[in-house]
Design an enzyme around this catalytic site. Structure first.
Site, mmCIF file in Angstrom:
data_model
loop_
_atom_site.group_PDB
_atom_site.id
_atom_site.type_symbol
_atom_site.label_atom_id
_atom_site.label_comp_id
_atom_site.label_asym_id
_atom_site.label_seq_id
_atom_site.Cartn_x
_atom_site.Cartn_y
_atom_site.Cartn_z
ATOM 1 N N LYS A 1 -1.583 4.759 -4.381
ATOM 2 C CA LYS A 1 -0.418 4.065 -4.906
ATOM 3 C C LYS A 1 0.461 5.022 -5.703
ATOM 4 O O LYS A 1 -0.021 6.043 -6.211
ATOM 5 C CB LYS A 1 -0.861 2.929 -5.841
ATOM 6 C CG LYS A 1 -1.625 1.798 -5.192
ATOM 7 C CD LYS A 1 -2.061 0.795 -6.244
ATOM 8 C CE LYS A 1 -2.840 -0.363 -5.641
ATOM 9 N NZ LYS A 1 -2.005 -1.228 -4.791
ATOM 10 N N ARG B 1 -9.038 -7.140 1.251
ATOM 11 C CA ARG B 1 -9.432 -7.968 2.400
ATOM 12 C C ARG B 1 -10.732 -7.455 3.022
ATOM 13 O O ARG B 1 -11.474 -8.237 3.625
ATOM 14 C CB ARG B 1 -8.295 -8.027 3.410
ATOM 15 C CG ARG B 1 -7.946 -6.707 4.065
ATOM 16 C CD ARG B 1 -6.546 -6.704 4.688
ATOM 17 N NE ARG B 1 -5.513 -6.691 3.667
ATOM 18 C CZ ARG B 1 -4.210 -6.687 3.931
ATOM 19 N NH1 ARG B 1 -3.791 -6.687 5.192
ATOM 20 N NH2 ARG B 1 -3.325 -6.675 2.953
#
Length: 467
Positions: A246, A320
């Protein structure tokens, strides 16, 4: 550390020496007081011992929490140790929400300050008296309000703690201590056990961190029940994005990437305290998503507890992956009637809904309707988005069963939900709540962003309605 909290009691008379807080809706404010219009949040000192609070026009119950929390937070260092709330003519539910707001107004975010700014002793050792008419019993509402507010405060502490104070191992210790104190069962699977079970997706995400992963399995079983509900929460205690790293700006906020886990931890604890007549299974796969030479790489193909193979397109779509193992484990080992997962999963859901509602994804219309109704009642809103089969193509992989990211600047939250659905074994009553915009954010209580304990009141209302 055990918190000291105010005492709360019901009374039926006045004491002129005690500060009295009275609230009024617009249209019902006292006559002859033209300067006080009872607008939402308006404060008027009628005398040195009587404070009037405006509620606005026909406020809903969630607004009562916000208004009282704001009032008590703004004067957090100036309250006397004894306060009387004039609740004559108010419903027990109204009183319950006002108490929650008052207690949350005393939430102290200064968790690690060596010289914290003062908070009134009212929130620690004070007395809150609730003035009602004779013949009205609010003991159950007082007890429920205290339990709900205290659990929310504990969950906000978890959300606001930095990653080095809430590693996966420490989350497991938190759960075990809570289980011991509240009478439910917790098992924490360590890395060796995860390897034995074949939790390959969770283990793959953890490879870049020196902190070992865990899976927390909680079980609250009431004396009698007809429904079993499994709650699965994303527990990434810090998220760098992995190799798909990120940007550094605001990366410190990624301590909040365990908002789903926090909601599940709090909900199981609260269910045990409230003795809800629903069996609740809490599943929390937890890890850091960090970067080193051993970290999972884009393009890797990994396994999963379900047996499905996954092509990893983006290592920052890690939530996920760990939820895939958590969902499969919940379905195959507990056969729940209802399966709900909560996760701070995508920025896409914030682009869609902003900071006003969580994304709700489910093919089950009844479940969608019930969760939406609970969201409206509690103010922790959800908004349903589609999980049509037309989106399945977005997770199709050439070399594995599925891929974890479609790489397109569209439908990101929906595609993430379709990925999760692939690991539910086609469960007929599954719902995914993407709480990325709701679990952590700016507010008047924490302009630098802080945890909200979103999901606790939503799930409490929903689960209570099942009984």
């Amino acid at each position: 550390m055990t918190r000291k909290e105010m005492r709360i009691e019901q009374v039926f008379g006045f004491d002129e020496e005690v500060l009295v807080v009275r609230s009024f809706e617009q249209g019902a404010e006292p006559e002859g007081q033209s300067m006080f219009r009872a607008e939402k949040g308006e404060v008027w000192w009628f005398s040195s011992t009587e404070l009037w609070l405006g509620l606005g026009k026909a406020p809903k119950l969630p607004a009562i929490i916000r208004i009282f929390r704001s009032l008590f937070f703004k004067r957090k260092d100036r309250w006397p140790e004894q306060i009387r709330l004039d609740a004559r003519g108010k419903s027990p539910e109204w009183i319950e929400h006002a108490i929650i707001g008052i207690m949350l107004g005393g939430y102290n975010l200064q968790l690690y300050k060596t010289e914290p700014k003062p908070f009134s002793e009212f929130f620690k050792n004070g007395l809150l008296q609730i003035l009602t008419e004779e013949g009205i019993s609010i003991e159950d509402n007082i007890a429920a309000a205290q339990k709900i507010a205290l659990v929310q405060i504990r969950i906000m502490d978890l959300m606001n703690a930095p990653g080095n104070y809430k590693t996966p191992t420490l989350l497991g210790e938190w759960a075990k201590k809570s289980a011991e104190e509240n009478g439910y069962q917790v098992t924490v699977f360590d890395k060796q056990k995860l390897e034995e079970l074949g939790m390959h997706a969770l283990l793959a995400v953890s490879k870049g961190s020196t902190e070992p992963p865990v899976m927390i399995v909680s079980e609250y079983v009431p004396a009698s029940y007809t429904k079993t509900v499994a709650l699965v929460g994303k527990g990434v205690t810090f998220d760098t994005g992995g190799i798909s790293v990120k940007p550094s700006a605001n990366m410190h906020l990624m301590k909040s990437d365990m908002g789903g886990a926090a909601a599940v931890l709090g909900m199981v604890e609260l269910a045990a305290q409230l003795q809800l007549p629903v069996r609740i299974i809490g599943i929390i796969p937890s890890t850091e998503n960090a970067v080193d030479g051993a970290a999972m790489k884009p393009g890797d193909v990994i396994g999963s507890y379900s047996g499905k193979t996954i092509e990893v397109i983006d290592t920052d779509a890690e939530g996920r992956l760990i939820l895939a193992d958590g969902l499969s484990y919940a379905v195959r080992n507990f056969q729940p009637d209802i399966l709900v997962d909560l996760a701070t999963l995508t920025g896409s859901v914030i682009q869609t809904l902003g900071y006003e509602a969580a994304g709700l994804f489910t093919p089950n219309d009844e479940l969608a309707m019930d969760l939406s109704a609970s969201g409206e009642v509690t103010g922790e809103r959800v908004w349903r988005l589609p999980v049509w089969d037309e989106y399945k193509e977005e997770i199709s992989s050439d070399i594995a069963d599925v891929k974890n990211y479609h790489g397109k600047p569209l439908a990101g939250a929906i595609v993430a939900a379709k990925f999760l659905e692939a690991f539910t074994d086609e469960h007929p009553a599954w719902a995914h709540l993407d709480i990325a915009g709701m679990a952590f954010g700016d507010s008047e209580f924490a302009p630098g962003r802080a945890g909200t304990a979103y999901g606790i009141r939503l799930l409490t209302h929903y689960l209570s309605a099942l009984s």
